[in-house]
Write an enzyme that holds these catalytic residues in place. Structure first.
Site, PDB file in Angstrom:
ATOM      1  CB  CYS A   1     -51.147 -91.846  68.374  1.00 52.09           C
ATOM      2  SG  CYS A   1     -50.232 -92.070  69.904  1.00 52.09           S
TER       3      CYS A   1
ATOM      4  CG  ASN B   1     -56.178 -90.869  71.499  1.00 50.22           C
ATOM      5  OD1 ASN B   1     -55.886 -89.722  71.819  1.00 50.22           O
ATOM      6  ND2 ASN B   1     -55.289 -91.706  71.019  1.00 50.22           N
TER       7      ASN B   1
ATOM      8  CD  GLU C   1     -45.365 -85.876  70.232  1.00 49.56           C
ATOM      9  OE1 GLU C   1     -45.369 -87.023  69.744  1.00 49.56           O
ATOM     10  OE2 GLU C   1     -44.310 -85.257  70.467  1.00 49.56           O
ATOM     11  CG  LEU C   2     -49.040 -84.333  64.180  1.00 51.21           C
ATOM     12  CD1 LEU C   2     -48.715 -83.684  62.851  1.00 51.21           C
ATOM     13  CD2 LEU C   2     -50.071 -83.505  64.947  1.00 51.21           C
TER      14      LEU C   2
HETATM   15  P1  NAD Z   1     -57.993 -83.153  66.331  1.00 49.06           P
HETATM   16  O1  NAD Z   1     -56.863 -82.642  65.553  1.00 49.06           O
HETATM   17  O2  NAD Z   1     -59.347 -83.137  65.712  1.00 49.06           O
HETATM   18  O3  NAD Z   1     -58.154 -82.362  67.716  1.00 49.06           O
HETATM   19  C1  NAD Z   1     -57.106 -82.293  68.642  1.00 49.06           C
HETATM   20  C2  NAD Z   1     -57.275 -81.032  69.476  1.00 49.06           C
HETATM   21  O4  NAD Z   1     -57.076 -79.888  68.649  1.00 49.06           O
HETATM   22  C3  NAD Z   1     -58.645 -80.853  70.107  1.00 49.06           C
HETATM   23  O5  NAD Z   1     -58.485 -80.360  71.409  1.00 49.06           O
HETATM   24  C4  NAD Z   1     -59.316 -79.818  69.207  1.00 49.06           C
HETATM   25  O6  NAD Z   1     -60.307 -79.056  69.852  1.00 49.06           O
HETATM   26  C5  NAD Z   1     -58.126 -78.947  68.852  1.00 49.06           C
HETATM   27  N1  NAD Z   1     -58.270 -78.154  67.631  1.00 49.06           N
HETATM   28  C6  NAD Z   1     -59.082 -78.353  66.578  1.00 49.06           C
HETATM   29  N2  NAD Z   1     -58.871 -77.399  65.635  1.00 49.06           N
HETATM   30  C7  NAD Z   1     -57.900 -76.588  66.109  1.00 49.06           C
HETATM   31  C8  NAD Z   1     -57.215 -75.444  65.583  1.00 49.06           C
HETATM   32  N3  NAD Z   1     -57.518 -74.932  64.391  1.00 49.06           N
HETATM   33  N4  NAD Z   1     -56.248 -74.880  66.338  1.00 49.06           N
HETATM   34  C9  NAD Z   1     -55.916 -75.408  67.540  1.00 49.06           C
HETATM   35  N5  NAD Z   1     -56.529 -76.477  68.086  1.00 49.06           N
HETATM   36  C10 NAD Z   1     -57.507 -77.073  67.375  1.00 49.06           C
HETATM   37  O7  NAD Z   1     -57.586 -84.638  66.771  1.00 49.06           O
HETATM   38  P2  NAD Z   1     -58.459 -85.692  67.538  1.00 49.06           P
HETATM   39  O8  NAD Z   1     -59.473 -86.259  66.604  1.00 49.06           O
HETATM   40  O9  NAD Z   1     -58.927 -85.113  68.827  1.00 49.06           O
HETATM   41  O10 NAD Z   1     -57.376 -86.802  67.913  1.00 49.06           O
HETATM   42  C11 NAD Z   1     -57.120 -87.950  67.164  1.00 49.06           C
HETATM   43  C12 NAD Z   1     -55.776 -87.830  66.477  1.00 49.06           C
HETATM   44  O11 NAD Z   1     -54.758 -87.596  67.450  1.00 49.06           O
HETATM   45  C13 NAD Z   1     -55.350 -89.106  65.772  1.00 49.06           C
HETATM   46  O12 NAD Z   1     -54.833 -88.789  64.506  1.00 49.06           O
HETATM   47  C14 NAD Z   1     -54.249 -89.669  66.666  1.00 49.06           C
HETATM   48  O13 NAD Z   1     -53.320 -90.476  65.991  1.00 49.06           O
HETATM   49  C15 NAD Z   1     -53.634 -88.425  67.179  1.00 49.06           C
HETATM   50  N6  NAD Z   1     -52.889 -88.679  68.404  1.00 49.06           N
HETATM   51  C16 NAD Z   1     -51.528 -88.606  68.356  1.00 49.06           C
HETATM   52  C17 NAD Z   1     -50.785 -88.894  69.498  1.00 49.06           C
HETATM   53  C18 NAD Z   1     -49.272 -88.831  69.475  1.00 49.06           C
HETATM   54  O14 NAD Z   1     -48.676 -88.782  70.548  1.00 49.06           O
HETATM   55  N7  NAD Z   1     -48.633 -88.837  68.316  1.00 49.06           N
HETATM   56  C19 NAD Z   1     -51.438 -89.234  70.682  1.00 49.06           C
HETATM   57  C20 NAD Z   1     -52.823 -89.300  70.684  1.00 49.06           C
HETATM   58  C21 NAD Z   1     -53.543 -89.005  69.545  1.00 49.06           C
END
Ligand code: NAD
Length: 512
Positions: free
Chosen positions: A278, A148, A244-245
């Site tokens: 997020c 995002n 950071e979730l």
């Molecule tokens: P996601 O968890 O699906 O993927 C994030 C990353 O993790 C990707 O690069 C993916 O390839 C990788 N990944 C997937 N499975 C993995 C595993 N088992 N081990 C290690 N890496 C793995 O998230 P998304 O859909 O890409 O992002 C959206 C989410 O991110 C939303 O919930 C949003 O709120 C959150 N977000 C949080 C922040 C923050 O700063 N708190 C900022 C931006 C986005």
């Protein structure tokens, strides 16, 4: 059709094709880094880190300044890739990616030296010792990012990790790989010493290989579900991680709020990046005294939003879903809320004629905390508004949530706004503002509850890429210390007397 589709493989290596979120046109193909590729990158990075860890802050800063010059010179290339991968407008891509990238490079180039400088600490008790704290690099940092904010989410932690003297292996989201890859290109052009930064494209399996590959810290940004797996693995390995979730940021509109500003803030907070942020404003609690007027202003502003995408202009407000799967979550949250009694004031459906990845900017009324739209992260263009009897009720409802990332409070009484903010279980709070915390590099950005662990940015973020190593040196070189062997009755009596004097008399004050 998904935005990232597997390509049949003949050699067992996973390959994907990415597609435009605007019209489904192919954007490019990439091969996933294998576990061996990850291991090789970590090994090279570990070797390169030794010299970089010894380099001065000024030398590291010089690379950041050159990288800043590259970002500025290649702004259009970066925007081109980001816009193709996200469908966002040029204006939004500039605000979300280029502007904070320049700021992060420039800010950390200078500030890291100050924040991470070795310093001496006066000891209150052991005054015959000298103490210094050195912020030592951790080694190799694994950075895993979402789609995002595909360029900045990779660049900002990379800048901080590098300034702290680490090497980095960055794994961008498979949904927006080419924006992430640009981070590597920028630093390469800036003359970062070879081997220090590796950008490995790949999917969740590649991410898992990185987490399990023997790095010294994981900086993860993404969903709660993946964050849990990453955190569990880091726990097993006993390596630090920041997670950071997701979030479900509340907005509290007090009876004395400036309604024009609050409504504008609500609409920007909820619909920026099509709600895929997020720290989006995901739910509003408005005092009953101003609910009608506030809601009317919000509706008016939402009706004025324009939806577009694809063209290299900035004449639309909202782009498509970067990740098509997201539209299903949005649809489900809205549909179930309506079935349970919510009222759609604007929007409420997929946007006609715009293709399958658009959803009309939506405002809901008559919502309750029994609805997913008020409790689960929607991550889309939906703003549910709930009327409350009092600020106290607003605080209670805002805290009735498993997430705790950001929150906003709107009131003309700024002190009161800050007071309300302190009662919220959120990583950060903005008073009369929205979506600014990540851009305020002096302050930590992180979540409570399921929104995560640890922080990026601020002193805490930078220091998180280091081990704070105290070095305590004896000053006077006495032959022995009072508490060393052999233990004797005489030493014990002396110790007991000391305890009595030190904490049982007014002398105590000197030790506070
Ligand atoms: P996601 O968890 O699906 O993927 C994030 C990353 O993790 C990707 O690069 C993916 O390839 C990788 N990944 C997937 N499975 C993995 C595993 N088992 N081990 C290690 N890496 C793995 O998230 P998304 O859909 O890409 O992002 C959206 C989410 O991110 C939303 O919930 C949003 O709120 C959150 N977000 C949080 C922040 C923050 O700063 N708190 C900022 C931006 C986005």
């Amino acid at each position: 059709m998904a935005q990232v589709e597997p390509i049949p493989s003949i050699d067992g290596r996973r390959r994907y094709q990415t597609l435009s979120p605007v019209d489904g046109a192919p954007l490019g193909e990439f091969e996933c880094a294998s576990a061996q590729d990850v291991a090789d990158a970590i090994a090279i990075a570990r070797e390169a880190q030794v010299a970089w860890g010894r380099a001065s802050f000024d030398a590291r800063a010089e690379v950041m300044r050159r990288a800043l010059a590259v970002v500025m010179a290649r702004k259009d290339d970066i925007l081109d890739i980001v816009m193709r991968e996200t469908g966002r407008s040029r204006m939004e891509s500039t605000v979300m990616e280029i502007f904070p990238a320049c700021d992060s490079l420039n800010f950390h180039a200078r500030r890291a030296k100050k924040i991470l400088a070795e310093r001496s600490v006066g000891l209150h008790l052991l005054r015959h010792k000298r103490a210094r704290i050195a912020y030592r690099p951790l080694g190799v940092i694994g950075i895993i990012t979402p789609w995002n904010g595909p360029f900045i989410m990779g660049l900002n932690p990379t800048v901080q990790a590098l300034m702290a003297g680490n090497a980095v292996v960055l794994k961008p989201s498979e949904v927006t790989p080419f924006s992430g890859k640009m981070v590597g290109e920028i630093f390469e052009e800036a003359g970062l010493p070879p081997g220090l930064l590796h950008v490995l494209l790949g999917d969740g399996e590649t991410g898992r290989a990185l987490v399990e590959g023997g790095v010294d810290k994981i900086s993860f940004t993404g969903s709660v579900a993946t964050g849990r797996k990453v955190g569990a693995s880091c726990g097993q390995q006993l390596i630090p991680c920041t997670l950071e979730l997701g979030g479900k940021d509340p907005m509290i509109v007090c009876a004395d709020a400036d309604l024009e500003r609050a409504a504008g803030g609500a609409v920007f907070g909820a619909f920026m990046n099509n709600g895929q942020f997020c720290s989006s404003t995901e739910r509003v609690y408005v005092h009953k005294a101003v609910a009608e007027a506030f809601t009317a202003k919000v509706v008016e502003k939402v009706q004025a939003l324009t939806v577009g995408g694809g063209a290299a202009g900035s004449d639309f407000d909202m782009g498509p879903f970067i990740m098509p799967r997201q539209i299903e979550t949005v649809d489900r949250h809205v549909t179930r809320a309506v079935e349970a009694g919510a009222r759609v004031l604007v929007g409420g459906k997929r946007a006609g004629g715009q293709g399958r990845y658009y959803y009309e900017p939506t405002v809901l009324a008559d919502v309750t905390h029994d609805m997913e739209v008020m409790t689960e992260e929607t991550f889309g263009p939906v703003l549910p508004i709930m009327v409350v009897e009092s600020e106290r009720e607003a605080v209670r409802l805002a805290n009735d949530c498993k997430y705790g990332l950001g929150a906003t409070v709107w009131t003309k009484d700024k002190q009161r706004g800050e007071q309300i903010g302190r009662q919220l279980m959120s990583g950060s709070v903005c008073v009369n503002d929205s979506s600014v915390t990540y851009g305020a590099l002096e302050v930590p950005f992180g979540g409570r509850r399921e929104s995560g662990v640890g922080a990026v940015n601020g002193e805490a973020g930078l220091k998180g890429y280091c081990h704070a190593q105290p070095v305590i040196t004896d000053r006077f070189g006495l032959k022995e210390e009072q508490v060393w062997f052999p233990y004797t009755q005489k030493k014990l009596t002396g110790l007991e007397r000391a305890i009595k004097w030190m904490w049982g008399t007014p002398l105590r004050k000197l030790l506070e």
